[in-house]
Design an enzyme around this catalytic site. Structure first.
Site, short mmCIF file in Angstrom:
data_model
loop_
_atom_site.label_atom_id
_atom_site.label_comp_id
_atom_site.label_asym_id
_atom_site.label_seq_id
_atom_site.Cartn_x
_atom_site.Cartn_y
_atom_site.Cartn_z
N HIS A 47 0.91 -1.22 0.10
CA HIS A 47 0.02 0.08 -0.08
C HIS A 47 1.04 1.14 -0.12
O HIS A 47 2.09 1.13 0.30
CB HIS A 47 -0.89 0.13 1.40
CG HIS A 47 -2.27 -0.62 1.13
ND1 HIS A 47 -2.10 -2.16 1.46
CD2 HIS A 47 -3.29 -0.63 0.74
CE1 HIS A 47 -3.16 -2.68 0.89
NE2 HIS A 47 -3.95 -1.88 0.79
N LYS A 55 -0.58 4.90 4.47
CA LYS A 55 -1.16 3.95 5.17
C LYS A 55 -0.82 3.94 6.73
O LYS A 55 0.23 3.37 6.96
CB LYS A 55 -1.50 2.65 4.26
CG LYS A 55 -2.46 1.65 5.12
CD LYS A 55 -2.71 0.55 4.13
CE LYS A 55 -3.76 -0.48 4.95
NZ LYS A 55 -4.83 0.15 5.27
P1 NAD Z 1 -7.57 9.66 5.06
O1 NAD Z 1 -6.65 9.82 6.22
O2 NAD Z 1 -7.42 10.28 3.84
O3 NAD Z 1 -8.97 10.13 5.53
C1 NAD Z 1 -9.74 10.17 6.63
C2 NAD Z 1 -10.37 11.18 7.04
O4 NAD Z 1 -11.25 11.05 8.32
C3 NAD Z 1 -9.65 12.39 7.40
O5 NAD Z 1 -10.21 13.75 6.63
C4 NAD Z 1 -9.67 12.86 8.70
O6 NAD Z 1 -9.82 14.32 9.15
C5 NAD Z 1 -11.21 12.19 8.78
N1 NAD Z 1 -11.45 11.86 10.43
C6 NAD Z 1 -10.30 11.21 11.29
N2 NAD Z 1 -10.85 11.07 12.38
C7 NAD Z 1 -11.97 11.70 12.48
C8 NAD Z 1 -13.07 12.07 13.59
N3 NAD Z 1 -12.75 11.50 14.75
N4 NAD Z 1 -14.00 12.95 13.18
C9 NAD Z 1 -14.21 12.93 12.02
N5 NAD Z 1 -13.30 12.99 10.87
C10 NAD Z 1 -12.26 12.25 11.15
O7 NAD Z 1 -7.75 8.01 5.13
P2 NAD Z 1 -8.19 7.31 3.90
O8 NAD Z 1 -7.14 6.85 3.06
O9 NAD Z 1 -9.43 7.68 3.20
O10 NAD Z 1 -8.65 5.86 4.64
C11 NAD Z 1 -9.83 6.04 5.65
C12 NAD Z 1 -9.96 4.74 6.34
O11 NAD Z 1 -10.63 3.66 5.32
C13 NAD Z 1 -8.84 3.77 6.80
O12 NAD Z 1 -9.02 3.26 8.06
C14 NAD Z 1 -8.36 3.07 5.52
O13 NAD Z 1 -7.47 1.78 5.96
C15 NAD Z 1 -9.79 2.44 5.17
N6 NAD Z 1 -9.94 1.91 3.92
C16 NAD Z 1 -10.93 1.17 3.54
C17 NAD Z 1 -11.08 0.57 2.38
C18 NAD Z 1 -12.15 -0.52 2.17
O14 NAD Z 1 -12.47 -0.81 1.08
N7 NAD Z 1 -12.90 -0.83 3.10
C19 NAD Z 1 -10.55 1.34 1.21
C20 NAD Z 1 -9.28 2.30 1.38
C21 NAD Z 1 -9.47 2.75 2.52
#
Ligand code: NAD
Length: 244
Positions: A132, A136
């Site tokens: 990744h 991450k």
């Molecule tokens: P990212 O860091 O780009 O985005 C996360 C967002 O959430 C940020 O804008 C942050 O400010 C916000 N956030 C964090 N804590 C918060 C809170 N307490 N209140 C409100 N907002 C909050 O991360 P990303 O790459 O978008 O990934 C997010 C999550 O999704 C991770 O856990 C990642 O592993 C997961 N993910 C899952 C899949 C899937 O298919 N299930 C795919 C990609 C990523």
């Protein structure tokens, strides 16, 4: 029109979900929640919520959704046991899809790995490698963990005992029951998962490469459409795709 709240709206995944929802045209955006925004009032306006914030925040989102009686799609990964327990308990009150990976290909991979583990049996060593992007936070990926869990489930073993996270020094000969799990972090890789089965005289490899976040975003929206109106319970993306 289905009214949607997106949590983690300013993040990589939140942005992709909002873009795809707007493109589809039949979603009403009832809330775009990120750090510092009010969650409760947004939930009152929604039919369903998609959460891509962080593993720490998802239990709070799940409990608030249960209280409001609103369906939830959980996309975050890397939850600890206590966080997982809180999310699962909330899922007793509302319909919830909780998936470490929303891509169709990866969910088909789960199905195929289950089948391969059963057919190939204990003679084959299993190693899982994931790669990744450098930002991450958690490792191994939720998808790699789920793949390992599937192998352990089919083999009737506890994953905590079978998992072998990386090797260095002199680990000695490989034990037959080990499930190797290895995480690479580099550049902008969206998601790469390889499951390798190596047995007497042959190697079988499954490879899935996510090329853009759109696959996760579209899968999460598909899950959100599916979960509205379902009985309470924690569902997987395999349920959504009819693979179970
Ligand atoms: P990212 O860091 O780009 O985005 C996360 C967002 O959430 C940020 O804008 C942050 O400010 C916000 N956030 C964090 N804590 C918060 C809170 N307490 N209140 C409100 N907002 C909050 O991360 P990303 O790459 O978008 O990934 C997010 C999550 O999704 C991770 O856990 C990642 O592993 C997961 N993910 C899952 C899949 C899937 O298919 N299930 C795919 C990609 C990523």
């Amino acid at each position: 029109m289905i009214h949607l709240v997106v949590i983690g709206a300013k993040g990589r995944m939140g942005t992709a979900v909002l873009e795809q929802a707007r493109r589809a045209g039949d979603w009403g955006i009832a809330g775009e929640i990120d750090q510092g925004d009010a969650l409760k009032s947004a939930l009152t306006r929604s039919d369903v919520t998609i959460d891509f914030s962080s593993h720490e925040f998802t239990p709070v989102v799940a409990e608030a959704s249960a209280k409001a009686g609103k369906p939830l799609v959980v996309g975050t990964t890397g939850h600890g046991p206590e966080e997982s327990h809180r999310i699962r308990r909330a899922g007793e009150k509302i319909p919830m899809v909780w998936a470490p990976n929303f891509s169709t290909g990866v969910n088909l991979l789960f199905y195929l790995v289950r089948k391969a583990t059963a057919v190939l049996g204990g003679e084959f060593d299993v190693e899982i490698v994931e790669a990744h992007h450098r930002r991450k936070r958690d490792a191994p990926s939720g998808t790699a963990r789920r793949l390992a869990e599937i192998v352990a489930e089919v083999r009737g073993m506890a994953l905590e005992k079978a998992a072998r996270h990386g090797r260095e020094g002199e680990p000695g000969p490989r034990k037959a029951e080990e499930i190797g799990i290895h995480a690479i972090r580099a550049g902008q890789i969206v998601g790469l998962h390889t499951v390798l089965f190596a047995g007497p005289g042959e190697v079988l490899e499954f490879v899935h490469r996510a090329e853009s976040r759109d696959t996760f975003a579209l899968g999460a929206l598909r899950a959100a459409r599916w979960v509205v109106g379902k009985p309470p319970g924690v569902y997987t993306m395999e349920d959504v795709l009819g693979l179970t």
